[in-house]
Design a protein around this motif. Structure first.
Motif, PDB file in Angstrom:
ATOM      1  N   LYS A  85       0.792  -0.986  -0.513  1.00  0.00           N
ATOM      2  CA  LYS A  85       0.493  -0.019   0.117  1.00  0.00           C
ATOM      3  C   LYS A  85       0.418   1.321  -0.268  1.00  0.00           C
ATOM      4  CE  LYS A  85      -2.576  -1.513   3.428  1.00  0.00           C
ATOM      5  NZ  LYS A  85      -3.862  -1.610   4.143  1.00  0.00           N
ATOM      6  N   ASP A  86       1.583   0.662   0.936  1.00  0.00           N
ATOM      7  CA  ASP A  86       2.481   3.008   0.613  1.00  0.00           C
ATOM      8  C   ASP A  86       3.607   2.891   0.148  1.00  0.00           C
ATOM      9  OD1 ASP A  86       4.287   1.207   2.034  1.00  0.00           O
ATOM     10  OD2 ASP A  86       4.803   2.330   3.805  1.00  0.00           O
ATOM     11  N   ALA A  87       4.315   3.662  -0.462  1.00  0.00           N
ATOM     12  CA  ALA A  87       5.629   3.782  -1.363  1.00  0.00           C
ATOM     13  C   ALA A  87       6.430   2.909  -0.845  1.00  0.00           C
ATOM     14  CB  ALA A  87       6.031   5.621  -1.295  1.00  0.00           C
ATOM     15  N   ALA A  88       6.793   2.739   0.738  1.00  0.00           N
ATOM     16  CA  ALA A  88       7.867   1.995   0.639  1.00  0.00           C
ATOM     17  C   ALA A  88       8.315   0.563  -0.064  1.00  0.00           C
ATOM     18  CB  ALA A  88       8.458   2.092   1.604  1.00  0.00           C
ATOM     19  N   ALA A  89       6.772   0.232  -0.244  1.00  0.00           N
ATOM     20  CA  ALA A  89       6.099  -1.790  -0.251  1.00  0.00           C
ATOM     21  C   ALA A  89       6.082  -1.782  -1.859  1.00  0.00           C
ATOM     22  CB  ALA A  89       5.149  -1.829   0.967  1.00  0.00           C
ATOM     23  N   THR A  90       5.596  -0.465  -2.305  1.00  0.00           N
ATOM     24  CA  THR A  90       5.693  -0.468  -3.946  1.00  0.00           C
ATOM     25  C   THR A  90       6.095  -0.237  -4.375  1.00  0.00           C
ATOM     26  OG1 THR A  90       4.332   1.997  -3.819  1.00  0.00           O
ATOM     27  CG2 THR A  90       3.274  -0.408  -3.427  1.00  0.00           C
ATOM     28  N   ALA A  91       7.278   1.131  -4.242  1.00  0.00           N
ATOM     29  CA  ALA A  91       8.089   1.626  -5.321  1.00  0.00           C
ATOM     30  C   ALA A  91       9.002   0.579  -5.916  1.00  0.00           C
ATOM     31  CB  ALA A  91       9.434   3.072  -4.338  1.00  0.00           C
ATOM     32  N   ILE A  92       9.358  -0.391  -5.653  1.00  0.00           N
ATOM     33  CA  ILE A  92      10.369  -1.621  -6.197  1.00  0.00           C
ATOM     34  C   ILE A  92       9.854  -1.827  -7.411  1.00  0.00           C
ATOM     35  CG2 ILE A  92       9.073  -3.124  -5.131  1.00  0.00           C
ATOM     36  CD1 ILE A  92      12.983  -2.639  -5.433  1.00  0.00           C
ATOM     37  N   TYR A  93       8.528  -1.616  -7.246  1.00  0.00           N
ATOM     38  CA  TYR A  93       8.039  -1.515  -9.009  1.00  0.00           C
ATOM     39  C   TYR A  93       8.265  -0.907  -9.665  1.00  0.00           C
ATOM     40  CZ  TYR A  93       6.970  -6.692  -7.842  1.00  0.00           C
ATOM     41  OH  TYR A  93       6.692  -7.836  -7.009  1.00  0.00           O
ATOM     42  N   GLY A  94       8.509   1.065  -9.119  1.00  0.00           N
ATOM     43  CA  GLY A  94       8.246   2.164  -9.879  1.00  0.00           C
ATOM     44  C   GLY A  94       6.881   3.017 -10.602  1.00  0.00           C
ATOM     45  N   ALA A  95       7.280   2.780 -11.466  1.00  0.00           N
ATOM     46  CA  ALA A  95       6.318   3.522 -12.312  1.00  0.00           C
ATOM     47  C   ALA A  95       4.929   2.219 -12.806  1.00  0.00           C
ATOM     48  CB  ALA A  95       7.066   3.245 -14.271  1.00  0.00           C
ATOM     49  N   ARG A  96       4.477   1.354 -12.339  1.00  0.00           N
ATOM     50  CA  ARG A  96       3.341   0.581 -12.116  1.00  0.00           C
ATOM     51  C   ARG A  96       2.372   0.954 -10.754  1.00  0.00           C
ATOM     52  NH1 ARG A  96       3.545  -3.921 -15.987  1.00  0.00           N
ATOM     53  NH2 ARG A  96       1.240  -3.116 -16.190  1.00  0.00           N
ATOM     54  N   ALA A  97       3.278   1.165  -9.819  1.00  0.00           N
ATOM     55  CA  ALA A  97       2.435   1.503  -8.582  1.00  0.00           C
ATOM     56  C   ALA A  97       2.097   2.638  -7.877  1.00  0.00           C
ATOM     57  CB  ALA A  97       3.676   1.261  -7.981  1.00  0.00           C
ATOM     58  N   SER A  98       1.613   3.462  -8.219  1.00  0.00           N
ATOM     59  CA  SER A  98       0.907   4.242  -7.615  1.00  0.00           C
ATOM     60  C   SER A  98       0.065   4.141  -6.816  1.00  0.00           C
ATOM     61  CB  SER A  98       0.583   5.523  -8.046  1.00  0.00           C
ATOM     62  OG  SER A  98       1.893   6.442  -9.082  1.00  0.00           O
ATOM     63  N   ASN A  99      -0.994   2.711  -7.819  1.00  0.00           N
ATOM     64  CA  ASN A  99      -2.492   2.486  -7.352  1.00  0.00           C
ATOM     65  C   ASN A  99      -1.692   0.881  -6.485  1.00  0.00           C
ATOM     66  OD1 ASN A  99      -3.357   4.238  -8.741  1.00  0.00           O
ATOM     67  ND2 ASN A  99      -2.797   3.209 -10.703  1.00  0.00           N
ATOM     68  N   GLY A 100      -1.276   1.079  -6.094  1.00  0.00           N
ATOM     69  CA  GLY A 100      -0.591  -0.507  -5.446  1.00  0.00           C
ATOM     70  C   GLY A 100      -0.365  -1.385  -6.118  1.00  0.00           C
ATOM     71  N   VAL A 101       0.307  -2.043  -4.952  1.00  0.00           N
ATOM     72  CA  VAL A 101       0.741  -3.111  -5.778  1.00  0.00           C
ATOM     73  C   VAL A 101      -0.255  -4.927  -5.228  1.00  0.00           C
ATOM     74  CG1 VAL A 101       2.301  -4.900  -6.238  1.00  0.00           C
ATOM     75  CG2 VAL A 101       3.083  -2.555  -6.401  1.00  0.00           C
ATOM     76  N   VAL A 102      -0.871  -5.741  -5.893  1.00  0.00           N
ATOM     77  CA  VAL A 102      -1.497  -6.973  -5.296  1.00  0.00           C
ATOM     78  C   VAL A 102      -0.498  -8.278  -5.717  1.00  0.00           C
ATOM     79  CG1 VAL A 102      -3.573  -8.772  -5.333  1.00  0.00           C
ATOM     80  CG2 VAL A 102      -3.884  -6.367  -5.602  1.00  0.00           C
ATOM     81  N   LEU A 103       0.109  -8.947  -4.989  1.00  0.00           N
ATOM     82  CA  LEU A 103       1.288  -9.971  -5.269  1.00  0.00           C
ATOM     83  C   LEU A 103       0.207 -10.961  -4.353  1.00  0.00           C
ATOM     84  CD1 LEU A 103       4.086  -8.741  -3.147  1.00  0.00           C
ATOM     85  CD2 LEU A 103       4.020  -8.931  -5.700  1.00  0.00           C
ATOM     86  N   VAL A 104       0.102 -12.045  -5.390  1.00  0.00           N
ATOM     87  CA  VAL A 104      -1.033 -13.326  -5.381  1.00  0.00           C
ATOM     88  C   VAL A 104       0.185 -14.213  -5.171  1.00  0.00           C
ATOM     89  CG1 VAL A 104      -2.453 -14.965  -6.614  1.00  0.00           C
ATOM     90  CG2 VAL A 104      -2.928 -12.182  -6.896  1.00  0.00           C
TER      91      VAL A 104
END
Length: 1006
Positions: A203-222
């Motif tokens: 949810k936050d930038a510390a968790a999502t920024a590793i995905y950079g340009a596609r991460a502003s809307n959060g990342v769902v890891l399945v």
């Protein structure tokens, strides 16, 4: 000899503290080093250690880490418990895993047990309400429809606001592939929820920024299920069946109520006609009323087909015709899992058939999945994950079509279902009878999807490894629809269309993991690598008409091919990333990540973007002054800040493009798109502060987060003068912010034979568009406008019915009431975004029984009943049957009500206003499951490992003030633009309600 003299061998066995069963696969590590081993199938282990070693650390997913002193010991026994599971469990992060207690970002984890065997087609529905700050909305009760997911609010207007989905390290395609002239479908329904091991939501930038340009809307890891080392093969068979009905029908007038209303309209119109004309057509008011009654009775005669409507000889409940009597759902899941000391595997197959509650809508899916991991040598391990699925969605037309079953409710109750003269389905109804379309038309969407990746991992040193992954997502979709000449959509000639689409995604990740041993006080891990993604998309469509009969439903039966089109495009991402995590004395934590992304979606001027993030954590409970506390088990403070991007705008927006003109014998080109070579990444800067806590041996645990997201350089479709030859251009323009608070709490209320635990979460979010440079972006009656939240409803304000006349009253520009609609300006009258959402679960168990009760809630959002201008206007917009709230109408002078008088000839209040804005808040009993595990004696006698019987209910109860199901959103017709999807929400236009489902099932392990 020297090494032998300085070492000793430790043996032992690890068991589960709960039942004493051995635990295979437990990591046994020498404290302060990376050396160690794992336990075998019987829980035993052997480990040679230096004589100076004083302690071993035992770790296992889902159990508490335990440190054991080995001073003077050569054989030890260890029992692991789940006491502080929340902080010792492993969570999946970008390109790796971390212990929960060492994570300095905001991550929500949902385990397999929380999403298994829920009667929904897509896993997003299964996780609804289970993570704070994650809002999930199904558009309707149709199966296979698109699902709206927002993590910490909507962050864009013209670019996508859906999160990035990654399955086993592979980004998956989630864009629409089917007919854009129907409602949006959901590509993620191809994933079987019962194959999922866990879902991590970053949810936050510390968790999502590793995905950079596609991460502003959060990342769902399945993460999908895998086998276990040193475990004999275990088969699992789960079979369940369910029955569904609508959660809540609107309710319409019966024949008597309808006829009474028509007669009242005649009385009102006769009085108005007589009173408002200087030269009345009638001598007396009674004469006027009598004439209107006669005229309106003639209309009823036409639609009653000669039946005695005065005595309610016909009383058709058209709303019941929309739905199946009982929609059936069947699921079968069969899996096998196991492994030896070097190889583990998981293989599964499934079948799912789900009838929607609405007629003609059905979803069927079957497929298989294989997960295989093998240690080829002590240093090299390889593996593969592969799933193959085939799904079929039987679609119905969109909510805005007369042919859709949902609009049958507009038919009047005195119209018979069967024509008494012909004995066949009635085609002399008020509107074209949608049952003809249901009977003769078809629309089948068939998708074949292959998702898979292979990896190799090489350990150069105990602290240095390299992993290479190659994955692919291949989606092939065929959609064929046929409209019979007997149906309204067939228009007397018969029409057909065939759509084919192929999306092929190739992804490779290559990265080093570095975790040097720095002694007992320091722990450092780093990830350094690159990623490449390429997507190729091709689609084509062809339409025909003029079918001689319904015998041939494909395009070969059409006598004329009317239109055809095809297109193909490619996009690519090339990325480099780094993340470092550091811990000092398990008390002071730090993390830093940076990713550089290049994308073909931007021109050479701004092709690359750099997205850094950093976070800090303080494990307060590990401080010396806290270790003796009997109340505080865990206390961690963390904070993060970082930058993420958004590039989800489609292809080639930076280019000026031409389209082909298709005039017969006059081929050519025409300007189509005005390019912008200076387009660059949309950027979101997010800050987050969080507190994680545990009390009383973590009997009470949870976390609180406060965040703020600022999005700048919005990728906006900007309106430009049509004199330029274009309507819009995409620019970096505007700013938006989301800010909010999230809270989650887990309590173990009772322990022992009778167990009771509670899980609660709530998330508050406030959205605001802070700058648009005067632009107003619209989607129906909703807008994105500076100073307001996205998705705000802009309508005239309705003030109720005039107590003297029953006329509708509106608010004028001076804030006063008026009966003149033309004087009522549009204003903000509601917002589709909720103030807060959440869920809470109570889990109970006693011996062989277990019970789970899960509620979700949404508060503060508005719903616009767009069909209200036909359903609740008292015939001011036609003869449509009316919803039951019309019973509160104005009838005589002095009546105080929000429902104006009924009228056919002198309409009032029929316009779209705030009258049709409703409070969309609700609380829902989302899921209840009661299970019984057969006793060990019976299980042993049957020679199986376990068996469980269960019954479940889904959407069993809903508390809401809305007239129908509150979880609705009719998509704007014929649009798949990101702007329409971001702005639109909470619109009900004959929308099918959610399904209430009862399920019985059996799970056997053998």
């Amino acid at each position: 000899m020297f090494s032998f003299a300085q070492s000793k061998q430790i043996t032992g066995k690890v068991t589960d503290a709960k039942d004493g069963n051995p635990l295979p696969g437990v990591t046994v590590r020498v404290k302060g080093t990376a050396s160690g081993t794992i336990t075998s199938a019987d829980g035993s282990f052997k480990l040679a250690v230096n004589k100076n070693v004083n302690a071993l650390v035992f770790s296992f997913i889902g159990y508490s880490d335990q440190e054991i002193s080995i001073a003077g010991k050569s054989d030890i026994s260890v029992s692991l418990s789940t006491g502080n599971k929340d902080i010792s469990e492993v969570v999946v992060v970008g390109y790796g895993t971390q212990l929960k207690r060492e994570v300095t970002g905001s991550i929500s984890k949902i385990n397999a047990k929380e999403i298994e065997d829920i009667p929904v087609a897509s896993f997003e529905s299964a996780i609804q309400g289970k993570a704070a700050g994650v809002v999930i909305e199904s558009g309707s009760g149709k199966v296979g429809q698109g699902i709206k997911v927002r993590i910490r609010g909507t962050s864009s207007i013209s670019a996508s606001s859906q999160p990035l989905y990654i399955i086993d390290g592979m980004p998956v395609e989630t864009s629409l592939q089917s007919d854009v002239n129907n409602e949006i479908t959901n590509p993620l329904v191809d994933i079987n929820p019962n194959d999922i091991e866990s879902v991590e939501i970053l949810k936050d930038a510390a968790a999502t920024a590793i995905y950079g340009a596609r991460a502003s809307n959060g990342v769902v890891l399945v993460t999908t299920k895998k086998g276990k080392l040193n475990q004999k093969t275990v088969f699992s068979l789960d079979v369940n069946t369910g029955w569904s009905t609508p959660t809540k029908k609107r309710g319409f007038l019966n024949a008597k109520q309808y006829v009474d209303l028509i007669e009242e309209a005649a009385v009102n119109d006769g009085r108005i006609d007589f009173a408002n004309h200087d030269t009345p057509s009638y001598t007396t008011e009674e004469e006027a009323i009598a004439d209107y009654k006669k005229s309106y009775e003639g209309i009823l005669d036409d639609y009653s087909l000669g039946t005695d409507w005065r005595n309610q000889a016909v009383n058709t409940n058209w709303e019941n015709e929309v739905y199946r009597k009982s929609a059936k759902t069947d699921q079968i899941n069969l899996s096998a899992t196991g492994g030896n000391e070097k190889t583990r595997f998981f293989i599964s197959g499934f079948y799912n058939a789900q009838d929607a509650i609405v007629i003609n809508n059905k979803f069927t899916r079957y497929g298989a999945r294989l997960s295989l991991d093998h240690a080829a040598t002590d240093k090299l391990s390889v593996g593969i994950n592969l799933s193959i699925n085939r799904s079929q969605l039987d679609r119905i037309t969109d909510d805005n079509s007369f042919s859709t079953p949902g609009q049958l409710v507009a038919q009047i109750p005195i119209s018979p279902l069967i024509d008494p003269e012909t004995g066949k389905l009635n085609n002399r109804t008020l509107y074209d009878n949608g049952l003809f379309d249901a009977l003769y038309d078809s629309d089948k969407q068939i998708t074949f999807r292959t998702l898979g990746n292979a990896y190799a991992n090489y350990n150069f040193l105990p602290w240095l490894s390299f992993r290479s992954e190659v994955g692919t997502d291949i989606l092939n979709m065929n959609e064929d629809y046929f409209k019979s000449k007997l149906s309204q959509d067939g228009q007397g000639i018969g029409k057909g269309q065939s759509i084919t689409a192929q999306s092929v995604t190739l992804n490779t990740n290559n990265f080093f993991t570095i975790a040097p041993v720095l002694g007992n006080d320091h722990k450092l891990s780093m990830v350094l690598g690159m990623s490449y993604l390429q997507n190729d998309n091709r689609n084509s469509s062809i339409q025909g008409e003029g079918y001689p009969s319904d015998a041939v439903k494909n395009l070969s039966g059409a006598t004329s091919i009317t239109t055809g089109s095809s297109q193909n495009f490619r996009y690519t991402f090339l990325s480099y990333f780094f993340r470092g995590n550091y811990a000092y004395k398990e008390k002071y934590l730090a993390s830093f990540s940076v990713r550089a992304d290049g994308s073909s979606r931007f021109g050479p001027n701004n092709r690359y973007g750099v997205f850094p993030a950093g976070s800090l954590g303080w494990m307060i409970s590990n401080e010396d002054f806290m270790k003796e506390s009997r109340v505080i088990s865990m206390l961690k403070l963390r904070a993060s800040a970082g930058l993420t991007g958004n590039a989800e705008i489609g292809e080639n927006k930076f280019l000026s493009l031409y389209s082909i003109t298709n005039y017969p014998d006059l081929p050519g080109f025409q300007p189509f798109q005005l390019g912008n070579p200076d387009l660059k990444w949309e950027k979101t800067f997010q800050t987050d502060a969080g507190l994680e806590f545990g009390f009383l041996d973590n009997r009470i645990s949870g976390e609180v987060d406060v965040y703020k997201k600022k999005t700048t350089d919005l990728l906006l479709d900007v309106n430009i003068p049509l004199s330029t030859g274009y309507g819009i251009i995409t620019r970096n323009l505007g700013k938006m912010e989301n800010k909010g608070i999230e809270f989650s709490l887990t309590t173990r209320n009772l322990e022992g034979d009778f167990k009771w635990s509670t899980i609660f979460n709530i998330g508050f979010n406030k959205n605001k568009i802070t700058s648009l440079d005067g632009q107003v972006i619209k989607s129906g009656v909703q807008q994105a406008v500076e100073g307001e939240a996205i998705g705000s409803f802009y309508l005239p304000k309705f003030l109720g019915a005039d107590p003297e006349t029953g006329d509708a009253l509106f608010q004028d520009s001076l804030g006063k009431s008026t009966t003149a609609f033309s004087r009522a300006p549009n204003m903000v009258v509601g917002n589709s975004n909720p103030d807060f959402t959440g869920g809470f679960t109570n889990n109970f168990s006693y011996k062989g029984f277990d019970l789970s009760v899960f509620f979700t809630f949404v508060h503060g959002n508005s719903i616009f009943n767009q069909a209200g201008i036909y359903q609740t206007t008292g015939f001011s917009n036609g003869l449509d049957n009316q919803t039951l709230d019309i019973m509160n109408r104005w009838q005589k002078k002095g009546d105080i009500t929000n429902v104006p008088r009924v009228s056919l000839s002198y309409p009032t209040g029929y316009q779209a206003t705030s009258r049709y804005i409703y409070d969309g808040s609700y609380m829902r009993l989302k899921n209840v499951t009661l299970g019984y595990n057969l006793p060990k004696k019976i299980v042993s006698a049957l020679k199986i490992q376990g068996a469980k019987l269960y019954v479940a209910g889904y959407n069993l109860w809903t508390k809401t003030h809305y007239m129908s199901d509150p979880e609705v959103n009719t998509a704007p017709l014929g649009t798949d633009t990101n702007s329409s999807k971001n702005i639109a929400g909470g619109v009900d236009f004959y929308t099918i309600p959610q399904a209430k489902t009862y399920t019985v099932g059996l799970n056997i392990r053998f």
